[in-house]
Design an enzyme around this catalytic site. Structure first.
Site, short mmCIF file in Angstrom:
data_model
loop_
_atom_site.label_atom_id
_atom_site.label_comp_id
_atom_site.label_asym_id
_atom_site.label_seq_id
_atom_site.Cartn_x
_atom_site.Cartn_y
_atom_site.Cartn_z
N LYS A 256 0.93 -1.54 -0.15
CA LYS A 256 0.09 0.41 0.20
C LYS A 256 0.99 1.13 0.18
O LYS A 256 2.03 1.24 0.39
CB LYS A 256 -0.93 0.18 1.33
CG LYS A 256 -2.02 -0.94 1.41
CD LYS A 256 -2.88 -1.05 2.41
CE LYS A 256 -3.74 -1.74 2.43
NZ LYS A 256 -5.00 -1.67 1.69
N ASP A 267 -7.70 -3.65 10.72
CA ASP A 267 -7.94 -4.70 9.36
C ASP A 267 -8.70 -5.69 10.32
O ASP A 267 -8.57 -6.65 9.89
CB ASP A 267 -7.07 -4.58 8.52
CG ASP A 267 -7.01 -4.68 7.49
OD1 ASP A 267 -8.70 -5.16 7.48
OD2 ASP A 267 -7.22 -6.06 6.45
N GLU A 328 -6.74 -9.27 0.46
CA GLU A 328 -6.27 -10.13 1.12
C GLU A 328 -7.12 -10.93 2.15
O GLU A 328 -8.15 -12.47 2.04
CB GLU A 328 -5.14 -10.64 2.25
CG GLU A 328 -5.10 -9.86 3.69
CD GLU A 328 -5.84 -8.48 3.78
OE1 GLU A 328 -5.40 -7.62 2.40
OE2 GLU A 328 -6.54 -7.54 4.29
N ARG A 330 -11.02 -11.35 1.55
CA ARG A 330 -11.66 -12.09 1.03
C ARG A 330 -11.41 -14.02 1.31
O ARG A 330 -11.75 -15.09 1.17
CB ARG A 330 -11.90 -11.67 0.18
CG ARG A 330 -10.70 -11.24 -1.30
CD ARG A 330 -11.51 -10.59 -2.65
NE ARG A 330 -11.31 -8.95 -1.98
CZ ARG A 330 -12.20 -8.17 -3.58
NH1 ARG A 330 -11.85 -8.70 -4.34
NH2 ARG A 330 -11.87 -7.12 -2.54
N1 BES Z 1 -8.32 -4.07 4.73
C1 BES Z 1 -8.27 -3.14 2.89
C2 BES Z 1 -9.68 -2.84 3.02
C3 BES Z 1 -9.54 -0.76 3.44
C4 BES Z 1 -9.64 0.28 2.88
C5 BES Z 1 -9.99 -1.10 4.85
C6 BES Z 1 -9.31 0.97 3.76
C7 BES Z 1 -10.29 -0.01 5.90
C8 BES Z 1 -10.55 1.49 4.90
C9 BES Z 1 -8.49 -4.04 2.01
O1 BES Z 1 -7.32 -5.51 2.60
C10 BES Z 1 -8.06 -3.68 1.19
O2 BES Z 1 -7.18 -3.67 0.67
N2 BES Z 1 -9.02 -3.49 -0.24
C11 BES Z 1 -8.70 -3.51 -1.47
C12 BES Z 1 -8.89 -4.51 -2.39
C13 BES Z 1 -8.80 -4.18 -4.49
C14 BES Z 1 -7.37 -4.46 -4.06
C15 BES Z 1 -9.39 -4.21 -4.54
C16 BES Z 1 -8.91 -2.00 -2.05
O3 BES Z 1 -10.06 -1.73 -1.03
O4 BES Z 1 -8.37 -1.17 -2.51
ZN ZN Z 2 -7.84 -5.61 4.97
ZN ZN Z 3 -5.65 -5.62 2.15
#
Ligand code: BES
Ligand code: ZN
Ligand code: ZN
Length: 476
Positions: A256, A267, A328, A330
């Site tokens: 990220k 998370d 991750e 899911r």
């Molecule tokens: N934990 C994140 C989602 C998240 C983002 C929770 C911001 C709380 C605040 C999740 O694991 C994630 O990174 N999701 C990605 C999915 C994408 C790669 C399809 C996302 O939302 O960007």
């Molecule tokens: Zn996550």
């Molecule tokens: Zn993630």
């Protein structure tokens, strides 16, 4: 904080709620208000009067037709915050509610919640030596409520469970480790008389939890599946609660960007919710069986991390092609969802900070919810209305499933095009791994962690959705 009820006020600090056309306030207060009515117009405003040696604080609840149970929660939250700021050790709050079409017990209960939920601060790591000011006694002025003590105890238990979730979410990832979660869950199980077990290491692989194992394999903290069970009897319905337990989400090899990583200790909010819920439900002695499943892993960057392009065989034997290691949540949930099917529950609910797209869709004050079936939908919306925690449904839109097609496996962990309907794609992915027709999925990415305080929700971990689920399960 001690909370009492009484039918008349003895303190010299008294809060009153106000809405236009309210006639229940004492005549002398109403006449004072009418003198500056033009200025006292909007929800949340506070007016102060000094009458017969008493400090009177009147808080505007807004237009009469918009005054709901949530208004009382927010009203009490305001009284608590004013008291804390002005160092009122004790005060009275008059609850007037006539003509609003609300039940006395509900107004009382919501007021209790607003007060108790506001009394939270995460100060575990503050070394400040100043003695903290505490509100000590609050008296709610209302006609007699026969079961008021029972309601006070219920509100205290639910608040304590919300705080348990907030504490776990606010705790930094170097303290709230996977071992910590296991030890903590074990301690709760011991106190609450719950069955407790853990699947870890080699056993995860032997049993086929390859998605959970893969997500966690890049971390020195070993992934595991924690299971707690509250059993009442075979004649009662069984509910399975599953919570995403990513102790920290770096994104993995698809790392990220820095400003997206900072709050990722949160998370594991889903797992904190599933744990706090079973604690709360068993203490309320609800007549349902509950199994809580907490798949726990750290999504870390390491030579041993899983990679984009990897293919992993899930617990239900479907093959998954990894397109992005940051999707991750899911993966670990899917193995837990498939496993939940083996228990044949009457209903499975999962909680997950799953997608940033849920925040784009609904912001941080509305949780995204998905229903595979109509059966429990109305009940869930009724519960949400009662709790004041807003939820909104997005569809499990079948035609989008083809966007999850993978080149060399059954399903990809990311939709293509990747920026479309992100929260729905996450939910559709999960749907491939659970057979139970009665399945409800909550995407809590927006609501689990606030970047600034909002009424009785503090900055940081909120514990959002727990109260709705307790209300919902209380009506099963
Ligand atoms: N934990 C994140 C989602 C998240 C983002 C929770 C911001 C709380 C605040 C999740 O694991 C994630 O990174 N999701 C990605 C999915 C994408 C790669 C399809 C996302 O939302 O960007
Ligand atoms: Zn996550
Ligand atoms: Zn993630």
């Amino acid at each position: 904080m001690n909370i009492k009820t009484s039918n008349d006020s003895k303190e010299n600090i008294i809060f009153y709620p106000y809405w236009e056309e309210s006639t229940l306030l004492p005549a002398e207060i109403l006449s004072k208000i009418s003198e500056d009515k033009d200025y006292f117009t909007a929800k949340g405003q506070v007016r102060r009067y000094f009458l017969s040696n008493k400090n009177i604080l009147v808080i505007h609840l807004g237009k009469k037709e918009k005054v709901t149970l949530e208004s009382f929660r927010q009203f009490l939250s305001s009284t608590y915050k004013i008291a804390k700021k002005e160092l009122f050790k004790s005060f009275d709050v008059t609850l007037c509610y006539d003509g609003l079409g609300l039940k006395k017990e509900d107004v009382f209960y919501s007021s209790l919640e607003g007060l108790l939920l506001s009394d939270y601060e995460y100060d575990k790591f503050k070394s400040s030596k100043n003695k903290k000011f505490k509100v000590e006694d609050v008296t709610l002025i209302i006609e007699e409520i026969p079961n008021s003590l029972e309601l006070i105890n219920k509100a205290k238990l639910i608040t304590e469970s919300v705080f348990m979730t907030r504490d776990l979410v606010n705790g930094p990832a170097n303290f709230i480790t996977i071992d910590y979660m296991e030890d903590f869950a074990k301690e709760i199980a011991g106190k609450d008389n719950l069955k407790f077990s853990v699947i870890r290491e080699e056993q995860l692989l032997k049993d086929g939890f390859n998605l959970l194992h893969s997500v966690g394999k890049g971390s020195v903290q070993r992934p595991r599946l924690i299971e707690l069970e509250y059993f009442v009897g075979n004649d009662k319905p069984t509910i399975c609660l599953i919570g995403k337990g990513i102790i920290f989400d770096t994104g993995g090899l698809n790392i990220k960007p820095e400003n997206f990583m900072s709050d990722m200790k949160s998370d594991m909010a889903g797992s904190a919710t599933a744990l706090s819920l079973i604690h709360c439900i068993s203490n309320l002695k609800l007549p349902i069986n509950v199994v809580s499943l907490l798949p726990m892993a750290e999504n870390a960057v390491d030579g041993n991390s899983y990679r984009p392009g990897d293919v992993i065989i899930a617990y239900n034997k479907k093959s998954v092609e990894i397109l992005n290691t940051d999707a991750e949540g899911r993966l670990i949930l899917s193995d837990a969802l498939s496993y939940s099917d083996t228990k044949k529950p009457d209903l499975t609910i999962d909680f997950a900070t799953l997608t940033g797209a849920a925040i784009i869709a609904l912001g941080t004050k509305i949780a995204t919810v998905y229903f595979r079936d109509e059966k429990y939908k109305q009940k869930m919306f009724d519960a949400s209305k009662k709790s004041g925690e807003a939820i909104w449904e997005l569809p499990l839109f079948e035609d989008y499933k083809e966007n999850l097609k993978a080149d060399i496996a059954d399903v990809a962990n990311l939709g293509t095009p990747s920026r479309q309907a992100g929260s729905i794609m996450g939910a559709l992915f999960l749907s491939e791994f659970i057979e139970n027709q009665q399945w409800i999925h909550f995407d809590l990415a927006g609501t689990a962690f606030f970047d600034k305080e909002w009424n009785y929700n503090p900055k940081g971990g909120t514990g959002f959705i727990l109260r709705t689920i307790v209300e919902f399960l209380g009506k099963m």
